[in-house]
Design a protein around this motif. Structure first.
Motif, PDB file in Angstrom:
ATOM      1  N   LEU A   1       0.871  -1.245  -0.220  1.00  0.00           N
ATOM      2  CA  LEU A   1       0.061   0.156  -0.009  1.00  0.00           C
ATOM      3  C   LEU A   1       0.981   1.155   0.125  1.00  0.00           C
ATOM      4  CD1 LEU A   1      -2.719  -0.851   2.694  1.00  0.00           C
ATOM      5  CD2 LEU A   1      -3.225  -0.464   0.339  1.00  0.00           C
ATOM      6  N   VAL A   2       2.101   1.097   0.457  1.00  0.00           N
ATOM      7  CA  VAL A   2       2.954   2.340   0.609  1.00  0.00           C
ATOM      8  C   VAL A   2       3.142   3.145  -0.639  1.00  0.00           C
ATOM      9  CG1 VAL A   2       5.132   3.332   1.368  1.00  0.00           C
ATOM     10  CG2 VAL A   2       3.787   1.349   2.576  1.00  0.00           C
ATOM     11  N   PRO A   3       3.795   2.570  -1.731  1.00  0.00           N
ATOM     12  CA  PRO A   3       3.788   3.422  -2.720  1.00  0.00           C
ATOM     13  C   PRO A   3       2.782   3.803  -3.549  1.00  0.00           C
ATOM     14  CG  PRO A   3       5.160   1.208  -2.955  1.00  0.00           C
ATOM     15  CD  PRO A   3       4.403   0.894  -1.739  1.00  0.00           C
ATOM     16  N   PRO A   4       1.635   3.052  -3.786  1.00  0.00           N
ATOM     17  CA  PRO A   4       0.628   3.648  -4.592  1.00  0.00           C
ATOM     18  C   PRO A   4      -0.259   4.992  -3.591  1.00  0.00           C
ATOM     19  CG  PRO A   4       0.021   1.634  -3.662  1.00  0.00           C
ATOM     20  CD  PRO A   4       1.638   1.632  -3.716  1.00  0.00           C
TER      21      PRO A   4
ATOM     22  N   THR B   1       0.879  12.070  -3.461  1.00  0.00           N
ATOM     23  CA  THR B   1       1.045  13.312  -3.077  1.00  0.00           C
ATOM     24  C   THR B   1       1.743  14.068  -4.222  1.00  0.00           C
ATOM     25  OG1 THR B   1       3.530  12.402  -2.452  1.00  0.00           O
ATOM     26  CG2 THR B   1       1.540  11.956  -0.588  1.00  0.00           C
ATOM     27  N   GLY B   2       2.065  13.581  -5.198  1.00  0.00           N
ATOM     28  CA  GLY B   2       2.648  14.216  -6.617  1.00  0.00           C
ATOM     29  C   GLY B   2       3.951  13.871  -6.768  1.00  0.00           C
ATOM     30  N   VAL B   3       4.499  12.841  -6.390  1.00  0.00           N
ATOM     31  CA  VAL B   3       6.090  12.432  -6.547  1.00  0.00           C
ATOM     32  C   VAL B   3       5.959  11.045  -7.513  1.00  0.00           C
ATOM     33  CG1 VAL B   3       6.089  11.311  -4.311  1.00  0.00           C
ATOM     34  CG2 VAL B   3       8.219  12.018  -5.618  1.00  0.00           C
ATOM     35  N   LEU B   4       6.958  10.918  -8.244  1.00  0.00           N
ATOM     36  CA  LEU B   4       7.139   9.763  -9.089  1.00  0.00           C
ATOM     37  C   LEU B   4       7.821   8.696  -8.264  1.00  0.00           C
ATOM     38  CD1 LEU B   4       8.377  11.006 -12.298  1.00  0.00           C
ATOM     39  CD2 LEU B   4       5.967  10.189 -11.910  1.00  0.00           C
ATOM     40  N   ILE B   5       7.375   7.416  -8.215  1.00  0.00           N
ATOM     41  CA  ILE B   5       8.120   6.432  -7.529  1.00  0.00           C
ATOM     42  C   ILE B   5       8.644   5.392  -8.480  1.00  0.00           C
ATOM     43  CG2 ILE B   5       7.513   4.797  -5.847  1.00  0.00           C
ATOM     44  CD1 ILE B   5       5.553   6.636  -4.276  1.00  0.00           C
ATOM     45  N   ASP B   6       9.880   4.846  -7.928  1.00  0.00           N
ATOM     46  CA  ASP B   6      10.414   3.642  -8.521  1.00  0.00           C
ATOM     47  C   ASP B   6      10.407   2.731  -7.172  1.00  0.00           C
ATOM     48  OD1 ASP B   6      10.915   5.005 -10.855  1.00  0.00           O
ATOM     49  OD2 ASP B   6      12.739   4.970 -10.633  1.00  0.00           O
ATOM     50  N   VAL B   7      10.045   1.249  -7.578  1.00  0.00           N
ATOM     51  CA  VAL B   7      10.135   0.328  -6.437  1.00  0.00           C
ATOM     52  C   VAL B   7      10.725  -0.852  -6.902  1.00  0.00           C
ATOM     53  CG1 VAL B   7       7.847   1.032  -5.192  1.00  0.00           C
ATOM     54  CG2 VAL B   7       7.793  -0.866  -7.232  1.00  0.00           C
TER      55      VAL B   7
ATOM     56  N   SER C   1       2.671  -1.729 -10.333  1.00  0.00           N
ATOM     57  CA  SER C   1       2.726  -0.606 -11.682  1.00  0.00           C
ATOM     58  C   SER C   1       1.549   0.254 -11.864  1.00  0.00           C
ATOM     59  CB  SER C   1       3.112  -1.526 -12.961  1.00  0.00           C
ATOM     60  OG  SER C   1       2.199  -2.396 -13.187  1.00  0.00           O
ATOM     61  N   ARG C   2       0.551  -0.164 -11.009  1.00  0.00           N
ATOM     62  CA  ARG C   2      -0.555   0.929 -11.080  1.00  0.00           C
ATOM     63  C   ARG C   2      -0.078   2.428 -10.353  1.00  0.00           C
ATOM     64  NH1 ARG C   2      -6.158   0.067  -8.516  1.00  0.00           N
ATOM     65  NH2 ARG C   2      -6.678   1.956 -10.435  1.00  0.00           N
ATOM     66  N   PHE C   3      -0.826   3.224 -10.890  1.00  0.00           N
ATOM     67  CA  PHE C   3      -0.675   4.646 -10.403  1.00  0.00           C
ATOM     68  C   PHE C   3       0.600   5.333 -10.899  1.00  0.00           C
ATOM     69  CE2 PHE C   3      -3.456   2.347  -7.218  1.00  0.00           C
ATOM     70  CZ  PHE C   3      -4.522   3.071  -7.331  1.00  0.00           C
ATOM     71  N   ASN C   4       1.067   4.814 -12.027  1.00  0.00           N
ATOM     72  CA  ASN C   4       2.205   5.463 -12.730  1.00  0.00           C
ATOM     73  C   ASN C   4       3.515   4.957 -11.693  1.00  0.00           C
ATOM     74  OD1 ASN C   4       3.419   6.665 -14.876  1.00  0.00           O
ATOM     75  ND2 ASN C   4       3.753   8.797 -13.820  1.00  0.00           N
ATOM     76  N   ILE C   5       3.581   3.939 -11.111  1.00  0.00           N
ATOM     77  CA  ILE C   5       4.649   3.502 -10.412  1.00  0.00           C
ATOM     78  C   ILE C   5       5.491   2.634 -11.282  1.00  0.00           C
ATOM     79  CG2 ILE C   5       5.611   2.070  -8.483  1.00  0.00           C
ATOM     80  CD1 ILE C   5       2.843   3.051  -7.061  1.00  0.00           C
ATOM     81  N   THR C   6       6.854   2.691 -11.305  1.00  0.00           N
ATOM     82  CA  THR C   6       7.647   1.963 -11.930  1.00  0.00           C
ATOM     83  C   THR C   6       8.496   0.721 -11.309  1.00  0.00           C
ATOM     84  OG1 THR C   6       8.138   3.910 -13.466  1.00  0.00           O
ATOM     85  CG2 THR C   6       9.847   1.791 -13.594  1.00  0.00           C
ATOM     86  N   PRO C   7       8.083  -0.495 -11.357  1.00  0.00           N
ATOM     87  CA  PRO C   7       8.689  -1.434 -10.600  1.00  0.00           C
ATOM     88  C   PRO C   7      10.045  -1.826 -11.523  1.00  0.00           C
ATOM     89  CG  PRO C   7       6.670  -2.066 -11.216  1.00  0.00           C
ATOM     90  CD  PRO C   7       6.867  -1.007 -12.040  1.00  0.00           C
ATOM     91  N   ILE C   8      11.076  -1.853 -10.355  1.00  0.00           N
ATOM     92  CA  ILE C   8      12.282  -2.098 -11.046  1.00  0.00           C
ATOM     93  C   ILE C   8      13.041  -3.418 -10.237  1.00  0.00           C
ATOM     94  CG2 ILE C   8      15.013  -1.367 -11.185  1.00  0.00           C
ATOM     95  CD1 ILE C   8      13.806   1.426 -11.156  1.00  0.00           C
ATOM     96  N   PRO C   9      13.433  -4.510 -11.344  1.00  0.00           N
ATOM     97  CA  PRO C   9      13.898  -5.786 -10.842  1.00  0.00           C
ATOM     98  C   PRO C   9      15.374  -5.429 -10.137  1.00  0.00           C
ATOM     99  CG  PRO C   9      13.368  -6.056 -12.993  1.00  0.00           C
ATOM    100  CD  PRO C   9      13.325  -4.593 -12.712  1.00  0.00           C
ATOM    101  N   MET C  10      15.567  -6.164  -8.918  1.00  0.00           N
ATOM    102  CA  MET C  10      16.671  -5.694  -7.874  1.00  0.00           C
ATOM    103  C   MET C  10      18.049  -5.929  -8.524  1.00  0.00           C
ATOM    104  SD  MET C  10      17.777  -7.845  -4.430  1.00  0.00           S
ATOM    105  CE  MET C  10      15.735  -7.489  -3.668  1.00  0.00           C
ATOM    106  N   LYS C  11      18.233  -6.608  -9.611  1.00  0.00           N
ATOM    107  CA  LYS C  11      19.722  -6.653 -10.225  1.00  0.00           C
ATOM    108  C   LYS C  11      19.891  -5.759 -11.336  1.00  0.00           C
ATOM    109  CE  LYS C  11      19.975 -11.691  -9.714  1.00  0.00           C
ATOM    110  NZ  LYS C  11      20.321 -13.049 -10.343  1.00  0.00           N
ATOM    111  N   GLN C  12      18.771  -4.817 -11.298  1.00  0.00           N
ATOM    112  CA  GLN C  12      18.960  -3.737 -12.542  1.00  0.00           C
ATOM    113  C   GLN C  12      18.849  -2.406 -11.526  1.00  0.00           C
ATOM    114  OE1 GLN C  12      16.011  -3.877 -15.554  1.00  0.00           O
ATOM    115  NE2 GLN C  12      15.942  -6.110 -15.605  1.00  0.00           N
ATOM    116  N   THR C  13      18.983  -2.337 -10.505  1.00  0.00           N
ATOM    117  CA  THR C  13      18.773  -1.252  -9.757  1.00  0.00           C
ATOM    118  C   THR C  13      19.934  -0.187  -9.828  1.00  0.00           C
ATOM    119  OG1 THR C  13      17.859  -2.566  -7.691  1.00  0.00           O
ATOM    120  CG2 THR C  13      18.911  -0.253  -7.382  1.00  0.00           C
TER     121      THR C  13
END
Length: 281
Positions: free
Chosen positions: A116-119, A124-130, A149-161
């Motif tokens: 629930l935390v990222p969405p 608040t108007g900030v872009l988020i990568d998880v 990936s809802r609400f314009n969130i970008t999930p990033i696999p750990m190895k690509q961080t």
């Protein structure tokens, strides 16, 4: 996927009824990771009694089942319902970083429904990568990617961080990292005593903060009552980071997380094998 979307559209009271059913199945019938949970609780709270361990375990399984249905709800939840479900405390810390056009690293944990935390925060108007660790099951990995990936969130696999951090350097946003998992390479981890046990922590977040001079925030999710939460954001450490030796920032996170767990012990994810690694001699 269609079945989970349909399930997600049920009102929360019905989903919490389903959660109660899941509790009965996981706790009493299949006894999902019961030994792992009890061993973790006994080692972390050696002062407690057998009855207290049993009560904590039951409360944990109730929380785990709530996490499952609340995560599924994210497939279809509206912004209005999400804001009603989760409050944010400490918004001024995020706003200050945004005014400075900074990337923020948020160290969070598996307390309550961490999904629930990222969405909620992105409202608040900030872009988020998880940063996430892909699941071994292709179906459930796709399901969780869809949720995350809802609400314009970008999930990033750990190895690509690190590659993504370099690629997006200078783009103001939040990078959310669940930091209470066992390190994949224990020999390169930071070791400390955590909940009365020798425990390994990732050093990746600390190294990124030092490399890019990004601020580190601590994100704590607290349950007010069932279905109502507050996310507390605070600055974890002050810059410049040169005042800390390597590992000290991770130590501060460990102590802060430990305090959060001790205050609400049943809300942490006791079923994961957090203490599976042994320190090499």
């Amino acid at each position: 996927m269609l079945f989970f979307r349909m399930l997600s559209r049920l009102p929360m009271p019905l989903l919490y009824g389903f959660s109660d059913f899941l509790f009965f199945v996981t706790y009493y019938l299949i006894k999902y990771r019961r030994k792992v949970v009890l061993i973790n609780l006994q080692n972390s709270f050696p002062e407690k009694t057998a009855k207290e361990y049993d009560l904590l375990a039951k409360a944990f399984y109730h929380n785990l089942c709530d996490v499952i249905v609340e995560s599924l709800k994210l497939l279809t939840i509206s912004v209005k319902d999400l804001e009603k479900m989760v409050e944010i405390n400490g918004q001024e810390v995020i706003d200050e970083c945004l005014r400075n056009n900074e990337v923020m690293l948020i160290m969070s944990s598996h307390i309550n429904c961490w999904e629930l935390v990222p969405p909620r925060t992105t409202q608040t108007g900030v872009l988020i990568d998880v940063i996430y660790k892909p699941l071994s099951s292709p179906f459930f990995d796709k399901l969780m990617y869809t949720i995350r990936s809802r609400f314009n969130i970008t999930p990033i696999p750990m190895k690509q961080t690190f590659r993504e951090m370099v690629k997006k350097k200078g783009q103001p946003r939040i990078v959310g990292i669940i930091s209470d998992q066992a390190a994949e390479t224990p020999d390169l981890a930071y070791w400390t005593t955590f909940l009365h046990q020798e425990t390994d922590f990732f050093l990746g977040t600390e190294k990124m903060a030092r490399s890019f001079n990004y601020p580190i925030l601590y994100g704590e999710m607290v349950r007010k009552r069932r279905g109502r939460y507050v996310i507390n954001y605070s600055l974890l450490v002050e810059r410049p980071y040169e005042q800390y030796q390597m590992g000290e920032i991770t130590e501060i996170y460990a102590r802060t997380l430990e305090k959060s767990i001790q205050e609400n012990p049943s809300d942490w994810l006791w079923s994961h094998r957090r203490f599976k690694h042994k320190r090499s001699k």
